[in-house]
Design an enzyme around this catalytic site. Structure first.
Site, PDB file in Angstrom:
ATOM      1  N   ASP A 178      26.554  38.218  44.883  1.00 30.43           N
ATOM      2  CA  ASP A 178      26.586  39.255  45.699  1.00 30.43           C
ATOM      3  C   ASP A 178      27.968  39.955  45.902  1.00 30.43           C
ATOM      4  O   ASP A 178      28.534  39.225  46.846  1.00 30.43           O
ATOM      5  CB  ASP A 178      25.766  39.225  47.146  1.00 30.43           C
ATOM      6  N   SER A 226      20.745  43.288  54.057  1.00 38.54           N
ATOM      7  CA  SER A 226      21.476  44.384  53.878  1.00 38.54           C
ATOM      8  C   SER A 226      21.767  44.976  55.121  1.00 38.54           C
ATOM      9  O   SER A 226      22.234  44.316  56.283  1.00 38.54           O
ATOM     10  CB  SER A 226      21.018  45.121  52.480  1.00 38.54           C
ATOM     11  N   HIS A 270      23.133  41.566  44.703  1.00 40.77           N
ATOM     12  CA  HIS A 270      22.948  41.774  46.209  1.00 40.77           C
ATOM     13  C   HIS A 270      21.424  41.810  46.249  1.00 40.77           C
ATOM     14  O   HIS A 270      20.748  41.631  47.411  1.00 40.77           O
ATOM     15  CB  HIS A 270      23.614  43.154  46.672  1.00 40.77           C
TER      16      HIS A 270
END
Lengths: 385, 199
Positions: free
Chosen positions: A319, A154, A352
């Protein structure tokens, strides 16, 4: 929601760099503190260091008990003795990002001009590259000339990309996970909803809540709730909660709660106990500003021109915050420079957050890539007693 | 490792840069790295195979020969390998062009649709042939562009590619040296293996 006590002061392991740091915005921090944790042992050649970059709301407590929450580190299923990132073999470093609130210089640190007050919202805007520059100081402090690997998911993945682009000679291998070379308009939009929630909190006090001993807890909790939805997939939410009601009493506007509602509220309130509102604004802004192509005249391939770093990109099929297409954009830019790239999309319905969860395919991929790189780097396996 | 891949490995110079398109679990690139010190990388369509290859420490990326070769710069590799895949790509001509743009040499192997046994099956039974290489029913085969060794020679001539080496290979992938003449190879070779460069 109940009013929450303010953040506790904790003694973090840290290094102070008195020479300071000039930021991308042009302003200079007179002195910079980087708080960090390390695991494992640096070998004699200082060649076995893996820098782990944390995500937006995580911190340096990657593999040991978090001092505020008392819970296990955010990647303790990946980093540790005998685990995917094996601390019997590698020296793992994780630093709290610049702008954070777990000991590194950020909005809660003393103001350069008014040392008796925190920076608050006067803290200069920082970028991913600024965060990486601060981490570089820490890596230099350890006398490490080249990191064996830089790994992160991320926002951590954004830092990995920035590391590989800004200090290519210092990164032997790079693993950007569930990330992108820039935030999409949708990502910025979600962040903006979160920021507006903070601004709308009556305890916000124009960013100087600390003067009143207050915390914009409700706004920050809402920001966290919105963000949390983006970390999950629809399947994951449905599997966890479906449409179940917490108590099946009569239908009223205020009382009946879907399980998913109380879950989000728990997530929000837990977050407020460990995160500073101004830090949240600083870091989400840094993510929104991040655009690696724009830093290189709009051509992402130029960000990695001539790189000798070995890359492994990983995305997760469900995601939607950092979709596979965003990873593939980076992969294609790397290929344009004939870089050494591995790329895997892990089938997962966890969204995610999958990179933090138990995903055996992901862990096998990461372990295999690291092992392959160790072989190419000529790192010897240390006998494990 | 598959016998035909060993044959391909024998055609690749040590220490060279190799891209293996449709690399499967990466057996060839692993072999080229370990025995010949090559900088070998792979592209594979099947994600499960990609994951297995990367988990073995091999530089492999998920990608599609039909769409992803355009991203590679000119002459990035010494050899670009496409084994037993040409007949399954959507645009074989374009894939070959891209291979010879990004690599100095293209190594291509494909099952020969001109083999006598296939001809006989079609002639005698009037049905689509089934062999070890052509082993799926016509409605579920991934092979959408079958060709013969003779067809491939014609294609190289039309596109102006130089055939540096060629071999007819049996079903196991063993070299078949007595099939020296294209017409014999086209009739008796189970697979064709070609090394090309641009003219």
């Amino acid at each position: 929601m109940d009013q929450i006590e303010t953040l506790a002061e904790i003694a973090h392991e840290k290094v102070v760099f008195p020479e300071g740091l000039t930021l991308d915005c042009g302003r200079t921090l007179r002195s910079v503190t980087v708080a960090f944790r390390t695991y494992g042992t640096l070998d004699a050649a200082r060649a076995n260091a893996i820098l782990v970059c944390h995500a937006l709301t995580a911190d340096q407590y990657v593999a040991d008990t978090h001092p505020l929450t008392g819970r296990a580190g955010w990647w303790s299923n990946v980093v540790g003795p005998g685990l995917t990132i094996d601390t019997d073999r590698y020296f793992v470093i994780c630093a709290n990002v610049l702008g954070g609130c777990m000991g590194s210089t950020g909005p809660r640190s003393p103001h350069d001009d008014r040392p008796n007050e925190p920076w608050g919202h006067d803290f200069p805007p920082v970028t991913m590259r600024d965060m990486v520059r601060a981490q570089k100081k820490l890596v230099d402090h350890f006398g490490i000339r080249q990191l064996f690997a830089v790994v992160g998911g991320s926002m951590g993945g954004m830092q990995v990309l920035e590391w590989a682009s800004t200090y290519p000679e210092q990164v032997f291998a790079a693993v950007p996970i569930a990330t992108a070379a820039h935030h999409s308009a949708q990502n910025i939009a979600f962040n903006e909803v979160g920021r507006q929630a903070v601004f709308a909190d009556p305890d916000w006090h124009d960013g100087e809540y600390w003067r009143r001993g207050a915390t914009p807890a409700r706004g920050l909790a809402v920001a966290r709730m919105v963000a949390h939805i983006t970390y999950l997939s629809e399947q994951a939410l449905t599997r966890k909660f479906g449409r179940r009601l917490r108590d099946a009493g009569s239908l009223t506007l205020l009382d009946d709660r879907f399980e998913v509602e109380s879950y989000l509220q728990y997530q929000g309130s837990a977050f407020v106990r460990r995160f500073d509102a101004n830090s949240y604004l600083s870091i989400t802004r840094a993510m929104d500003f991040f655009d690696l192509a724009a830093e290189h005249d709009g051509d992402l391939a130029r960000a990695f021109a001539g790189t000798r770093t070995r890359f492994c990109l990983v995305s997760f099929s469900s995601d939607w915050l950092f979709p596979t297409s965003a990873s593939r954009q980076v992969v294609n830019a790397l290929i344009r420079g004939a870089a050494n790239v591995s790329f895997v999309e892990i089938p997962s319905d966890k969204g995610h957050d999958a990179f933090l969860l138990d995903e055996p395919d992901f862990h096998r991929t990461l372990a295999g890539f690291i092992a392959g790189c160790a072989e190419h780097r000529g790192l010897r396996t240390r006998a494990i007693s | 490792m598959r016998v035909d891949l060993q044959l391909i490995a024998g055609l690749v110079a040590p220490k060279s840069r190799v891209l293996d398109i449709g690399c499967g679990d990466g057996a060839l690139i692993d072999h080229l790295f370990r025995t010949q010190g090559c900088d070998a990388r792979g592209i594979e369509l099947d994600m499960a195979l990609v994951t297995r290859a990367v988990a073995h420490g091999l530089p492999v990326m998920q990608g599609d020969a039909d769409t992803d070769l355009v991203h590679y710069p000119d002459q990035a590799f010494d050899y670009v390998v496409l084994s037993r895949t040409l007949q399954a790509v959507e645009r074989p001509l374009e894939v070959l062009r891209q291979m010879l743009r990004i690599g100095a040499h293209a190594v291509v192997s494909f099952p020969n649709f001109g083999h006598w046994y296939l001809r006989a099956q079609l002639l005698l039974k009037g049905r689509m042939p089934m062999t070890n290489s052509w082993n799926r029913m016509w409605y579920e085969t991934p092979n959408i562009h079958p060709c013969t060794i003779q067809d491939f020679f014609d294609l190289c001539a039309a596109e102006g590619y130089v055939v540096e080496q060629w071999l007819a290979v049996d079903d196991e992938g063993h070299r078949a040296p007595w099939r020296r003449f294209p017409k014999f190879a086209n009739l008796f070779g189970e697979q064709g293996l070609f090394v090309l460069r641009r003219g």
